[in-house]
Design an enzyme around this catalytic site. Sequence first.
Site, PDB file in Angstrom:
ATOM      1  N   ARG A 143       0.809  -1.259   0.108  1.00 43.78           N
ATOM      2  CA  ARG A 143       0.140  -0.013   0.000  1.00 43.78           C
ATOM      3  C   ARG A 143       0.868   1.118   0.051  1.00 43.78           C
ATOM      4  NH1 ARG A 143      -5.173  -1.521   1.967  1.00 43.78           N
ATOM      5  NH2 ARG A 143      -5.828   0.730   2.066  1.00 43.78           N
ATOM      6  N   TYR A 146       0.543   4.076  -2.442  1.00 41.24           N
ATOM      7  CA  TYR A 146      -0.513   5.366  -2.345  1.00 41.24           C
ATOM      8  C   TYR A 146      -0.331   6.220  -0.983  1.00 41.24           C
ATOM      9  CZ  TYR A 146      -5.391   6.907  -1.943  1.00 41.24           C
ATOM     10  OH  TYR A 146      -6.234   7.756  -1.843  1.00 41.24           O
ATOM     11  N   ASP A 147       0.012   5.485   0.075  1.00 43.26           N
ATOM     12  CA  ASP A 147       0.194   6.111   1.281  1.00 43.26           C
ATOM     13  C   ASP A 147       1.405   7.031   1.233  1.00 43.26           C
ATOM     14  OD1 ASP A 147      -1.703   4.286   1.858  1.00 43.26           O
ATOM     15  OD2 ASP A 147      -0.500   3.510   3.431  1.00 43.26           O
ATOM     16  N   GLY A 149       3.111   8.176  -1.289  1.00 48.95           N
ATOM     17  CA  GLY A 149       2.832   9.001  -2.768  1.00 48.95           C
ATOM     18  C   GLY A 149       2.171  10.156  -1.994  1.00 48.95           C
ATOM     19  N   LYS A 150       1.160   9.882  -1.286  1.00 49.72           N
ATOM     20  CA  LYS A 150       0.233  11.145  -0.834  1.00 49.72           C
ATOM     21  C   LYS A 150       1.067  11.800   0.382  1.00 49.72           C
ATOM     22  CE  LYS A 150      -3.946  10.653  -2.776  1.00 49.72           C
ATOM     23  NZ  LYS A 150      -4.473  11.823  -3.442  1.00 49.72           N
ATOM     24  N   ASN A 175     -12.919   7.554   4.038  1.00 52.74           N
ATOM     25  CA  ASN A 175     -13.817   6.663   3.195  1.00 52.74           C
ATOM     26  C   ASN A 175     -15.126   7.515   2.547  1.00 52.74           C
ATOM     27  OD1 ASN A 175     -12.744   4.113   2.494  1.00 52.74           O
ATOM     28  ND2 ASN A 175     -12.724   3.475   4.588  1.00 52.74           N
ATOM     29  N   ASN A 191     -17.844  -2.141  -1.039  1.00 50.95           N
ATOM     30  CA  ASN A 191     -17.614  -3.503  -1.208  1.00 50.95           C
ATOM     31  C   ASN A 191     -18.763  -4.221  -0.342  1.00 50.95           C
ATOM     32  OD1 ASN A 191     -15.737  -4.081  -2.641  1.00 50.95           O
ATOM     33  ND2 ASN A 191     -14.055  -4.457  -1.048  1.00 50.95           N
TER      34      ASN A 191
END
Length: 201
Positions: A143, A146-147, A149-150, A175, A191
Amino acid sequence: MMREKCLITGGAGFIGSHLARRLLASGHEVTVMDNLFTGTKANIYDLLENPRFTFILHDVTQPFWGQFDTIFNLACPASPIHYQRHPVETTKTSFMGMLNVLELALKTKARVLHTSTSEIYGDPLCHPQPEAYWGNVNTIGLRSCYDEGKRAAETISADFAREYGVDVRLVRIFNTYGPNMHPHDGRVVSNFIVQALAPTT
Ligand SMILES: NC(=O)c1ccc[n+]([C@@H]2O[C@H](COP(=O)([O-])OP(=O)(O)OC[C@H]3O[C@@H](n4cnc5c(N)ncnc54)[C@H](O)[C@@H]3O)[C@@H](O)[C@H]2O)c1
């Protein structure tokens, strides 16, 4: 109200398409820049005929030019299915996209709003997370693209604000779900909904 020229990177995605509609409804001019990596023109199809709306097919990792009052930076694969399949592209989009947005903002004096994420807290050791919490993040996991990168996007935003005075705001979205979200996107709330609606065997 003053009519503003707004750029939304990633505006053909779930949140961006709602933001585009909202800004148009408030009388602003909206340009959506998207490479349709996870977004779709179907999300903005009804906007294409609006004279205050422009769509540009472009990858945010490549430099771009335009005079805007406000830039909303949303471009980034956001679902685990997509970012784990394209991790290098995800880190690149998060960081280089942010850098390109900030450099444009610096040259044109645009304001920037960047959509960061609750994922910058990683696997948090405190609940709920206050803004001042720095997180507990794995740098090399599945992950991390994403983590981290942000996180890098937040860092360079804060540095552009301190060093060059760019007017940049960060929002850390938790979310979010709703219309225009792909049902098989792999996000937690969608989901649950898809599974709850599935016929029982
Ligand atoms: N939805 C949530 O719950 C949530 C939570 C936290 C943060 N966010 C952030 O909000 C933003 C929007 O998320 P979303 O849920 O609408 O996701 P989404 O996948 O629907 O939208 C992202 C958009 O970015 C575009 N994109 C990806 N890479 C690009 C590139 N290199 N160049 C140009 N466009 C590119 C995609 O095609 C897509 O249209 C993302 O930055 C995401 O990280 C969303």
